[in-house]
Enzyme design. Sequence first.
Site, short mmCIF file in Angstrom:
data_model
loop_
_atom_site.label_atom_id
_atom_site.label_comp_id
_atom_site.label_asym_id
_atom_site.label_seq_id
_atom_site.Cartn_x
_atom_site.Cartn_y
_atom_site.Cartn_z
N ASP A 107 0.76 -1.34 -0.19
CA ASP A 107 0.16 -0.15 -0.05
C ASP A 107 1.03 1.52 -0.23
O ASP A 107 2.21 1.44 0.60
CB ASP A 107 -0.66 -0.02 1.01
CG ASP A 107 -1.84 0.82 1.46
OD1 ASP A 107 -2.34 1.05 0.09
OD2 ASP A 107 -2.02 2.34 1.73
N GLU A 139 1.70 0.32 -4.84
CA GLU A 139 1.15 1.52 -5.29
C GLU A 139 1.96 2.65 -5.70
O GLU A 139 2.96 2.82 -4.21
CB GLU A 139 0.20 2.28 -4.47
CG GLU A 139 -0.90 1.31 -4.35
CD GLU A 139 -2.18 1.94 -3.47
OE1 GLU A 139 -3.63 2.64 -3.75
OE2 GLU A 139 -1.82 2.24 -2.44
#
Length: 660
Positions: free
Chosen positions: A346, A375
């Site tokens: 994340d 990400e």
Amino acid sequence: MKYTLLISIVFMYFNSCNHHKNNTDFGSYPTPVKENLWAQYSQKSTLFKLWSPKSEEVILRLYRTGNNSKSYAKYSLNKGDEGIWVINVDGDLNGIYYTFQVKSDNKWLNETPGIYAQAVGVNGNKAMVVDMEKTNPKNWQNDISPALNYQNEAIIYELHIRDMTIHPQSGSSMPGTYLGLVETGTKSPNQITTGIDHLKELGITHVHLLPSFDHYSIDEANLNTPQFNWGYDPQNYNVPEGSFSTDPFIAEVRIKEFKQMVQTFHANGIGVIMDVAYNHTGKTDESNFNQEVPNYYYRHWEDGSYSDAAACGNETASERPMMRKFMIESVLHWTKEYHIDGFRFDLMGIHDIETMNIIAKEILKINPNALLYGEGWTAKDSPLPEEKRTLKKYMQQIPKFAAFSDDLRDGLKGSVFEDESLGFVSGAVKTEESIKFGIVGAIQHPQINYNSVNYSEAPWANEPWQSVNYVSCHDNHTLFDKLKISRPNTDSKNLIAMDKLANAIVLTSQGTPFLHAGSEMLRTKNGEHNSYNLPDSINQINWNRKNEYMEVFEYYKNLIKLRKEHPAFYMTKGSDIRKHLIFQKTNDSLVSFILEDNANGDSWEKILVIYNASNEIIDYKIEGIWQEAVSGSTFDFEGSTFLKNHIKVPVLSMYIAFQK
């Protein structure tokens, strides 16, 4: 005058406190990075350790239960070398719960299970001593992860454990649980396959589980009350979430059931990827990290305030030796103990490049088939210098990691931040270079004009698999909702065609394909774009839609079959793509290319791929004789229709022809 002086003295005092808080010389802390800080259990005794270099005292309390019982024993830990507090407690403590409590700056902080807790009681407040061997399912030693020759052979399916089985028509006898997710033979009332059998039928290779480590948001003591959260509020990183287990009060149950889930996926040829959020903690001042070593594990601005690149109240400091140690050992714990096949990080851009390269090296030693991606951005600014961040544009420095391609995502359907924004499939103009960029997997290719790619002015991947290609995920609108909202006057037939074309492009591009659970049945969240804490009625997979949109499901299933059978769609090297993939005609609503010379050992010598995003049939001229493989929703893997001179490409669709 006196009043002004008093104010300035108070201001100077608070300023100095803040300044002091931020300018703690964390570099002077001893950092025993090679020390084993996990509780070490044997039948004769358990060794407890806690790293807390600035504390004045540390207490260990033992409990019979993980809930509200009073402690029956209390021990003071001894301060050893390098800031480590230690005690060895005699006897067989398997099943005994415990907490640590630290005295820092003459003040007792909250009790904590310790950041290295491997088992916790209900709501994660107390750790439990556990004999991990006894939590292994039968034949666990023979459990084998699915083999992958190359990362972009994987077809990833992102799901939330509760979503998949909580709908009343899922047919599950254990809805919303680890075991319910892998329950075989489940069907909806109209005899439609659901659950793990649905995933096998679809043909995906890996499930990506939204956060399944222990998180704060769900009250595990009240599971009769429906509750929902995605889980991006970490509490105990090294323990499975209790609300997905059949009994969160008994610490070993969630461990056993998580392992059973992984084992069943593996037995069915499906790998398991964990979504992890080491970039921030669910609480800040009260987090387990701050109750052990105040402020050390976090980044701060110069004024002493917490920096917040995660937009969740804080961000962790991966570059500090003991946070780096924690992250590395945590992912290795999941890899070794739970046989996890990969990790999705994340807001990976918050972590430093050096830490992520070490993580990749250590995981791949244990599981060479592991998939690692994240990400490649942050939510807000960070004190970590930009060039040290694991950002998408620096992926060439992180050769074992992949990153999500927001270039392709928004190129296909429009910006996720603007409801009315359109993409290639929904009628936008000047998106074809972003689509081409996605097709080649974000690498260097001579036929791409990088100045016209939506977010990237240069290639950011060394090899195509480093680009995780997708059009939707748990964040933002579902694909079908986005199309509906951005094209409000379009009929459902065209919306469905746009949806199918979008993921047809994802699954015939060279990167690593990623599907959002339910997209194969036009998943809707009733237009909600941020469903992280919304009820099941919004988040659940509605199995009636599989029945209603069976033709869409069959289309996705055939797309996956096509990709698996034709390695030309997942070439492994950038140099191969530059050699074998040649773009043909392109304009606002047309992108076409040829894969030639039996690319990547494909049985088809040449493959022509055409994406028609217009509302008109295209008359596409060809040379030589070709065979039709895909036209509209029809798949013919044998190519029984022969083509000469030209092809009629249906509206809003992908067309594929081949030469043997």
